[in-house]
Enzyme design. Structure first.
Site, PDB file in Angstrom:
ATOM      1  N   HIS A  31       0.403   4.694   8.396  1.00  0.00           N
ATOM      2  CA  HIS A  31       1.148   3.453   8.637  1.00  0.00           C
ATOM      3  C   HIS A  31       2.599   3.568   8.178  1.00  0.00           C
ATOM      4  CE1 HIS A  31       1.105   1.267   4.663  1.00  0.00           C
ATOM      5  NE2 HIS A  31       1.801   0.339   5.281  1.00  0.00           N
ATOM      6  N   PRO A  88       0.811  -1.221   0.000  1.00  0.00           N
ATOM      7  CA  PRO A  88       0.000   0.000   0.000  1.00  0.00           C
ATOM      8  C   PRO A  88       0.847   1.275   0.000  1.00  0.00           C
ATOM      9  CG  PRO A  88      -1.034  -1.628   1.390  1.00  0.00           C
ATOM     10  CD  PRO A  88       0.299  -2.211   0.973  1.00  0.00           C
ATOM     11  N   GLU A  89       1.982   1.256   0.727  1.00  0.00           N
ATOM     12  CA  GLU A  89       2.915   2.378   0.646  1.00  0.00           C
ATOM     13  C   GLU A  89       4.350   1.884   0.724  1.00  0.00           C
ATOM     14  OE1 GLU A  89      -0.692   4.813   1.970  1.00  0.00           O
ATOM     15  OE2 GLU A  89       0.326   3.234   3.083  1.00  0.00           O
ATOM     16  N   THR A  90       5.227   2.658   0.106  1.00  0.00           N
ATOM     17  CA  THR A  90       6.672   2.482   0.201  1.00  0.00           C
ATOM     18  C   THR A  90       7.269   3.821   0.613  1.00  0.00           C
ATOM     19  OG1 THR A  90       6.748   0.731  -1.464  1.00  0.00           O
ATOM     20  CG2 THR A  90       8.782   1.947  -1.073  1.00  0.00           C
TER      21      THR A  90
END
Length: 298
Positions: free
Chosen positions: A76, A45-47
């Site tokens: 997050h 979902p995120e990096t």
């Protein structure tokens, strides 16, 4: 060149639950297109890409990417990166400041063991309403639900932002929230705020005792068909809660479960203070555990 990375599961204290996150520790020389390509490769979902801070008193500067776009702030990634940096710094409980596009984000972090820790962050911007929410019938059609499924108690659809604007959609029951299936032909037109469409569904029926709200979040245009835990939504949620009259002046803690429908149960702890009926401050926290470490050629 080889660049060090780690992946963590966030808003959980056990592996293979929570919200997965990749953190690239050696991003020097990468441009935005290169970072976006790496985020697309990880497909989490995120990096996060960790740079030296502009202010020497801060710990790091972060850039945050979904598989499809860069974000000014996300919850997050903030929690997971704070835990990872705390681990790299020796694991002792400490305060640190992370620079994100939204501004400085003050965090607290401590390790429970060699790979698992907890972190919380003070929301960098008090929540504000972000426009008018869509009508209940339009929301229902975009989510594959009935109009009667929308709303419970005094909660009605609303748009709020503490850095990322979301449409907050109250759902009458857990059974109804489990039935939600975004209609991609209607989703963006229904939920777009500032060019991005994010729908955060929540209800008052929970899966586990001691929790307060059950949630799901959809952001297909960001490359996130469903998010296991959405810290930026938790950061905006106290703005909405403060308008409901459910909470008296004082300090409160709300526990939000998410990711259950995906088999990735997550738990976010939202703490907020009301003073004279208005939101004065808030923080979001939870656990994170390291899952993998290695290098990526990029």
């Amino acid at each position: 060149m080889r660049r060090r990375f780690a992946t963590l599961d966030v808003f959980t204290e056990r592996r293979f639950a929570g919200n997965p996150l990749a953190v690239v520790l050696d991003p020097q020389g990468l441009d935005a297109a290169g970072m976006q390509a790496i985020a697309r490769e990880f497909n989490h979902p995120e990096t996060v890409f960790v740079f030296a801070p502009r202010d020497g008193a801060h710990r790091a500067a972060l850039r945050i990417f979904t598989p499809a776009a860069e974000l000014p702030f996300a919850g997050h990634p903030t929690v997971g990166t704070a835990v990872l940096l705390g681990r790299l710094d020796g694991g002792a409980a400490r305060d640190l400041v992370l620079e994100e596009a939204i501004g400085p984000v003050r965090c607290r972090t401590a390790m429970a063991d060699a790979d698992c820790g907890r972190a919380s962050f003070d929301i960098p911007r008090l929540p504000a309403e972000a426009g008018t929410a869509p009508a209940a019938d339009a929301i229902a059609a975009a989510l594959g639900l009935d109009p009667a499924d929308i709303g419970f108690g005094d909660f009605t659809p609303a748009a709020w932002s503490a850095g990322n604007a979301l449409c907050f959609v109250p759902i009458r029951s857990r059974a109804a929230i489990a039935r939600a299936r975004p209609d991609l032909g209607r989703f963006d037109a229904t939920f777009a705020i500032g060019g991005r469409a994010l729908a955060y569904l929540y209800c008052g029926e929970v899966s586990q005792a001691g929790h307060d709200f059950h949630a799901r979040m959809f952001a297909p245009g960001l490359g996130v068909p469903e998010d296991p835990a959405t810290g930026s939504a938790a950061a905006a949620f106290p703005g909405l809660l403060a308008t409901q009259g459910r909470y008296a002046d004082g300090d409160h803690t709300v526990r939000i479960e998410q990711g259950y429908e995906m088999g990735r149960p997550s738990l976010m702890e939202l703490s907020f203070a009301l003073r004279r009926g208005a939101l004065a401050s808030a923080s979001v926290g939870g656990g994170a555990v390291v899952v993998t470490e290695g290098t990526i050629e990029a």
